[in-house]
Enzyme design. Structure first.
Site, PDB file in Angstrom:
ATOM      1  N   ARG A   1      41.054  35.820  42.287  1.00  0.00           N
ATOM      2  CA  ARG A   1      40.558  36.196  43.625  1.00  0.00           C
ATOM      3  C   ARG A   1      39.334  37.107  43.511  1.00  0.00           C
ATOM      4  O   ARG A   1      38.406  37.024  44.324  1.00  0.00           O
ATOM      5  CB  ARG A   1      41.656  36.888  44.428  1.00  0.00           C
TER       6      ARG A   1
ATOM      7  N   GLN B   1      41.671  43.355  57.665  1.00  0.00           N
ATOM      8  CA  GLN B   1      42.871  43.008  56.906  1.00  0.00           C
ATOM      9  C   GLN B   1      42.482  42.330  55.595  1.00  0.00           C
ATOM     10  O   GLN B   1      43.334  42.035  54.771  1.00  0.00           O
ATOM     11  CB  GLN B   1      43.752  42.052  57.727  1.00  0.00           C
TER      12      GLN B   1
ATOM     13  N   CYS C   1      44.719  52.329  33.079  1.00  0.00           N
ATOM     14  CA  CYS C   1      44.199  53.482  33.817  1.00  0.00           C
ATOM     15  C   CYS C   1      43.194  54.252  32.953  1.00  0.00           C
ATOM     16  O   CYS C   1      43.456  54.509  31.782  1.00  0.00           O
ATOM     17  CB  CYS C   1      45.376  54.388  34.198  1.00  0.00           C
TER      18      CYS C   1
ATOM     19  N   HIS D   1      44.561  46.763  54.105  1.00  0.00           N
ATOM     20  CA  HIS D   1      45.392  46.157  53.057  1.00  0.00           C
ATOM     21  C   HIS D   1      44.837  46.431  51.665  1.00  0.00           C
ATOM     22  O   HIS D   1      45.173  45.731  50.712  1.00  0.00           O
ATOM     23  CB  HIS D   1      45.533  44.650  53.286  1.00  0.00           C
TER      24      HIS D   1
ATOM     25  N   CYS E   1      47.010  53.165  39.393  1.00  0.00           N
ATOM     26  CA  CYS E   1      47.843  53.444  38.222  1.00  0.00           C
ATOM     27  C   CYS E   1      49.322  53.315  38.599  1.00  0.00           C
ATOM     28  O   CYS E   1      49.750  53.737  39.675  1.00  0.00           O
ATOM     29  CB  CYS E   1      47.557  54.850  37.707  1.00  0.00           C
TER      30      CYS E   1
ATOM     31  N   TYR F   1      45.131  37.757  40.676  1.00  0.00           N
ATOM     32  CA  TYR F   1      44.166  38.661  41.312  1.00  0.00           C
ATOM     33  C   TYR F   1      42.804  38.602  40.636  1.00  0.00           C
ATOM     34  O   TYR F   1      41.777  38.757  41.288  1.00  0.00           O
ATOM     35  CB  TYR F   1      44.726  40.089  41.403  1.00  0.00           C
TER      36      TYR F   1
END
Ligand SMILES: [Zn+2]
Length: 335
Positions: free
Chosen positions: A74, A113, A242, A144, A152, A71
């Site tokens: 991305r 999306q 978090c 999405h 968290c 991620y």
């Protein structure tokens, strides 16, 4: 009864001008024009198998480190990309004073999306450039979630927040290239496929044509072949935390098997829609496919903007080609 398809902007404008509730569902093809690969399509940077593994809670349970590396890559790609003319066309059209010139009494809903944040960024830029922005301007609904949200994982906290730091934490910094810089570093010997893919992201964005993209994909495959089995593991203590409770956070996106977000709000808009614009998606996957079908069955018009159309029914309007070319003209929001 077969429907007639038209590709005329003029006829589309006529229908649009009398529409009261305009509903847009957009997908990966909208961002393809910004260099964001369509992950399931040919030439995507990640192989389909990886994407499936990296889009499930099972994948998260298996390895938060692997998930965060994916991620983060991305996020880096999305941050370096720019919204394209299709994003801007939708952003301008979402501003009532601009849209009402074409469709005087219309309400507008954009559901995407995509998780890359480009619809939001386009709207932000358009709103900075225009005094026309007002409270009735519709914000894009990201069904999405977004790669720029973190959630968290502590059930008694569940805090979500926006975070577009790059890198999101030092341990996940995307490598800008220099293998040389790391010469002598023992990590180099066991560079993971994730590290290598992260390095390739910048190069991919600089490609100007398909030939270059294909050459790069071949180069990535070659490099990956040398590193199968090795994986760089980032200790959980070094992954993003978090800000409220200090627990591990996960990317704020919807994975396979999880419920899309804002569904109540979306379904209310679908029930009212008299026209549906399908932008950059084949709309074969539920629940998006259901939105289109519901609007259609209620007698609403359907306009498709995509590089292809493979469904077994005919939309009222079909604009084939890259949506950054077809959409601005159709919405009358070309600059
Ligand atoms: Zn928390």
């Amino acid at each position: 009864m077969s429907r007639r398809t038209t590709t005329s902007n003029e006829e589309f404008h006529k229908v649009l001008s009398s529409s009261k509730h305009i509903f847009v569902i957009s997908g990966a093809g909208l961002s393809a024009g910004s260099g964001i690969p369509t992950y399931r399509g040919k030439g995507g940077l990640w192989k389909q198998n990886d994407v499936m593994k990296l889009s499930t809670t099972a994948g998260w349970v298996d390895s938060p480190s692997r998930m965060w590396q994916f991620y983060e890559s991305r996020r880096a790609l999305a941050l370096r990309a720019q919204p394209n003319e299709a994003h801007y066309a939708l952003a301008r059209f979402s501003i009532p004073k601009i849209r009402h010139e074409m469709a005087p009494e219309s309400h507008f809903t954009l559901v995407t999306q995509n998780i890359d944040g480009l619809c939001q960024r386009a709207l932000q830029k358009v709103s900075n450039e225009t005094d026309n922005i007002d409270a009735a301007t519709s914000l894009p609904i990201e069904m999405h979630g977004s790669i720029f949200e973190v959630a968290c994982t502590n059930y008694s906290c569940k805090h979500r927040e926006w975070n577009d730091d790059s890198p999101i934490c030092p341990a996940l910094a995307v490598d800008d290239g220099g293998v040389e810089d790391r010469a002598g570093d023992p990590v180099v010997a066991s560079r993971s496929r994730f590290e290598i893919l992260r390095e390739e992201l910048g190069r991919r964005l600089n490609a100007t044509n398909n030939e270059e993209v294909n050459e790069q994909n071949a180069a990535v495959d070659e490099r990956l072949a040398t590193c199968e089995g090795s994986e760089h593991v980032v200790p959980t203590a070094e992954l993003p935390k978090c800000t409220k409770c200090g627990s591990l956070v996960r990317p704020g996106v919807v994975w396979f098997g999880e419920s899309p977000r804002h569904m109540d709000e979306i379904e209310k808009e679908v029930e009212k829609a008299d026209i549906c614009l399908v932008v950059g998606t084949s709309s074969t996957v539920h629940p998006a496919a259901g939105f289109v079908n519901t609007i259609r069955q209620r007698g609403g018009k359907v306009a498709v903007f995509n590089v292809e159309w493979t469904r077994d029914w005919t939309p009222d309007f079909l604009f084939l080609g890259p949506c950054k070319e077809t959409l601005p003209a159709a919405l009358g929001t070309s600059k």
